[in-house]
Write a protein that holds these residues in place. Structure first.
Motif, PDB file in Angstrom:
ATOM      1  N   TYR A 206       3.333   6.056  -0.369  1.00 43.30           N
ATOM      2  CA  TYR A 206       2.420   5.127   0.380  1.00 43.30           C
ATOM      3  C   TYR A 206       3.323   3.828   0.799  1.00 43.30           C
ATOM      4  N   THR A 207       2.852   3.304   1.859  1.00 41.08           N
ATOM      5  CA  THR A 207       3.578   1.999   2.111  1.00 41.08           C
ATOM      6  C   THR A 207       2.492   0.882   2.555  1.00 41.08           C
ATOM      7  N   ASN A 208       2.950  -0.236   2.698  1.00 41.59           N
ATOM      8  CA  ASN A 208       1.946  -1.456   3.073  1.00 41.59           C
ATOM      9  C   ASN A 208       1.896  -1.444   4.387  1.00 41.59           C
ATOM     10  N   ALA A 209       2.178  -0.312   5.329  1.00 40.38           N
ATOM     11  CA  ALA A 209       2.098  -0.595   6.585  1.00 40.38           C
ATOM     12  C   ALA A 209       0.688  -1.174   7.308  1.00 40.38           C
ATOM     13  N   VAL A 210      -0.409  -0.554   6.583  1.00 36.62           N
ATOM     14  CA  VAL A 210      -1.566  -0.987   7.041  1.00 36.62           C
ATOM     15  C   VAL A 210      -1.958  -2.494   6.827  1.00 36.62           C
ATOM     16  N   LEU A 211      -1.131  -2.840   5.622  1.00 39.28           N
ATOM     17  CA  LEU A 211      -1.284  -4.455   5.448  1.00 39.28           C
ATOM     18  C   LEU A 211      -0.425  -5.240   6.577  1.00 39.28           C
ATOM     19  N   GLU A 212       0.572  -4.655   7.183  1.00 31.68           N
ATOM     20  CA  GLU A 212       1.369  -5.408   7.913  1.00 31.68           C
ATOM     21  C   GLU A 212       0.601  -5.433   9.303  1.00 31.68           C
ATOM     22  N   GLY A 213      -0.347  -4.631   9.808  1.00 33.69           N
ATOM     23  CA  GLY A 213      -1.182  -4.411  10.943  1.00 33.69           C
ATOM     24  C   GLY A 213      -2.084  -5.415  10.601  1.00 33.69           C
ATOM     25  N   VAL A 214      -2.804  -5.444   9.629  1.00 39.66           N
ATOM     26  CA  VAL A 214      -3.836  -6.312   9.024  1.00 39.66           C
ATOM     27  C   VAL A 214      -3.391  -7.827   9.339  1.00 39.66           C
ATOM     28  N   ASN A 215      -2.059  -8.229   8.626  1.00 40.07           N
ATOM     29  CA  ASN A 215      -1.566  -9.471   9.004  1.00 40.07           C
ATOM     30  C   ASN A 215      -1.557 -10.090  10.434  1.00 40.07           C
TER      31      ASN A 215
END
Length: 268
Positions: A206-215
């Protein structure tokens, strides 16, 4: 919710907010002010109030923040922490750039070459690629640091098991510690401090890629509003744009039954 990502972003100046996302559904489930361990406690309280079960959360991805680490340990005891790979690579990029800056003070060849060392070769133009390969033949310290950074990325991209990653990461840290490049040695020490959490990625990718997009969406919302003075308004806009809310499911209660008023009834 079993897997969540936690990351902070700026709200205004040095004021921060912490955003929590469901890594399976890819939606924001909590927004709270700050970026310390108390943000995890406030998330858990809000999560529980909305019928969430903190004990079911088994995976949390985040950066290497000591605040998040403490909050997860205290409030999500059943969760395994995964250090986000993008944050590890980001630290590697910063270490390479420190080597370049130090060497560039005495070597004019490195002038205006920052992005040659920080971008992957697939992202370089033909002329840039030729320039980088020519510089690599000069046996520069920056070239060695770049090779270490590329090795780290290769470990993330091609390691098939946690055991394989353990061996390759151990060799890389040994190489960096014997490199006589202080920024790379600092990077190796940082990796060793967070060893288990970094290796956890190779078992649970798992990564925080979704959060980078959300940011990026959050920053766009903030720009459109010229900033938010009120934290509640800001959080509401984040939920509306990033929460995947089903607004059709909201029940609208009918108004109380009153006889229709006519113009005459208003006077009599």
């Amino acid at each position: 919710v079993e897997a969540i990502g936690i990351d902070e972003t700026s709200r205004k100046g040095h004021n921060y907010i912490t955003v929590v996302a469901d890594l399976v559904e890819h939606d924001v489930i909590n927004v709270t002010a700050g970026k310390d361990s108390s943000t995890v406690k406030r998330f858990v309280d809000d999560f529980t109030a909305h019928n969430g079960v903190p004990g079911y959360v088994r995976l949390v991805t985040c950066d290497m923040s000591l605040g998040f680490r403490k909050g997860i340990r205290e409030c999500l005891p059943n969760a395994e922490r995964i250090v986000d790979k993008f944050h590890v690579v980001k630290h590697a990029n910063e270490a390479v750039d420190k080597v370049r800056k130090a060497e560039g003070r005495s070597n004019g060849l490195l002038k205006r070459t920052k992005y040659l060392w920080l971008r992957n070769e697939s992202g370089l133009g033909e002329l840039q690629l030729e320039t980088k390969r020519a510089l690599m033949k000069q046996r520069l310290k920056t070239g060695r640091a770049c090779q270490m950074r590329e090795t780290l990325q290769d470990i993330y991209e091609t390691s098939r098991t946690s055991g394989e990653a353990w061996v390759r990461l151990h060799r890389l840290c040994s190489w960096m510690m014997h490199s006589r490049l202080e920024p790379m040695k600092d990077l190796a020490r940082m990796i060793r401090r967070h060893w288990n959490e970094i290796l956890a990625y190779f078992t649970h990718p798992y990564t925080n890629a979704v959060l980078e997009g959300v940011n990026s969406v959050i920053q766009n919302v903030k720009r459109r509003a010229r900033g938010f003075r009120n934290m509640d308004y800001f959080a509401t806009m984040i939920y509306l744009t990033c929460g995947k809310l089903d607004l059709k499911a909201v029940t609208a209660y009918p108004p109380p039954h009153n006889p229709p008023q006519t113009a005459n009834s208003l006077f009599f």
